[in-house]
Design a protein around this motif. Structure first.
Motif, short mmCIF file in Angstrom:
data_model
loop_
_atom_site.label_atom_id
_atom_site.label_comp_id
_atom_site.label_asym_id
_atom_site.label_seq_id
_atom_site.Cartn_x
_atom_site.Cartn_y
_atom_site.Cartn_z
N ASP A 38 0.86 -1.17 0.00
CA ASP A 38 0.00 0.00 0.00
C ASP A 38 0.90 1.23 0.00
O ASP A 38 1.78 1.35 0.86
N ALA A 41 1.40 3.08 3.24
CA ALA A 41 1.97 2.35 4.39
C ALA A 41 3.46 2.61 4.49
O ALA A 41 4.20 2.42 3.53
N THR A 44 5.48 -2.37 7.05
CA THR A 44 4.85 -3.65 6.74
C THR A 44 5.52 -4.70 7.61
O THR A 44 6.75 -4.79 7.65
N VAL A 88 -4.94 -0.28 10.16
CA VAL A 88 -4.41 -1.17 9.14
C VAL A 88 -4.73 -0.64 7.74
O VAL A 88 -5.87 -0.29 7.45
N ARG A 89 -3.70 -0.59 6.91
CA ARG A 89 -3.89 -0.25 5.49
C ARG A 89 -4.26 -1.50 4.70
O ARG A 89 -5.11 -1.46 3.83
N SER A 112 0.12 -4.10 6.85
CA SER A 112 0.78 -2.82 6.58
C SER A 112 -0.04 -1.70 7.23
O SER A 112 -1.27 -1.75 7.28
N CYS A 113 0.70 -0.75 7.77
CA CYS A 113 0.13 0.41 8.45
C CYS A 113 0.96 1.63 8.07
O CYS A 113 2.05 1.51 7.50
N ALA A 114 0.48 2.81 8.44
CA ALA A 114 1.24 4.02 8.15
C ALA A 114 2.59 4.02 8.85
O ALA A 114 3.57 4.53 8.32
N ALA A 119 2.25 -1.55 12.65
CA ALA A 119 2.32 -2.76 11.83
C ALA A 119 2.78 -3.95 12.66
O ALA A 119 2.21 -5.04 12.57
#
Length: 152
Positions: A38, A41, A44, A88-89, A112-114, A119
């Motif tokens: 993403d 993100a 990860t 969460v992305r 994956s997150c920002a 994450a």
């Protein structure tokens, strides 16, 4: 000037659960990594569970996984809980069933997150809850002739 949460990358992802599966074929880390990719993100996290050659000091000769028909639905329920609790992305989880050999991939999960901390936390929550709540059972046969069933 817009605040940072006005940026599309800071807003909640649409349907972040990208891949949930139980398979009787070899798993792919690359598939999970692609699923959780993403552009918004910055972190990860992946967890890869492999078949080891021992358990509690005893050599493992054979190992197989089986599951209840509801297992994939339970995986999705847990994934949705993680998505509700963390920013969460994208999220993916695949688990293998059938006969596996030492070194085979048994489970691969990714989130994956920002940010990396989120994450890591979300990925750990995902694998821990999958392991404890999804009706997947491991049947181990040991070199000393004993065997055991383990699972949620």
């Amino acid at each position: 000037m817009a605040s940072t949460n006005d940026h599309p990358g800071e807003q909640a992802a649409q349907d972040p659960v990208k891949l949930i599966a139980i398979r009787d074929a070899p798993l792919s880390v690359d598939e999970v990594l692609r699923a959780v990719g993403d552009d918004a993100a910055g972190g990860t996290a992946l967890f890869v569970g492999t078949v080891r050659n021992h358990d509690d000091g005893t050599d493992v000769d054979e190992l197989g996984y089986s599951c209840h028909p509801s297992a994939e639905d339970e995986m999705r329920r847990i994934a949705e809980k993680v998505v509700a609790a963390y920013p969460v992305r994208a999220l993916a989880a695949v688990h293998r069933v059938g006969d596996l050999e030492v070194g085979d991939l048994a489970v691969v999960v990714g989130v994956s997150c920002a940010h990396r901390g989120e994450a890591f936390e979300a990925c750990r929550k995902l694998i821990d809850d999958l392991k404890h709540e999804v009706p997947i059972w491991k049947h181990q046969k040991f070199s000393d002739g004993t065997e055991e069933w383990v699972g949620a």
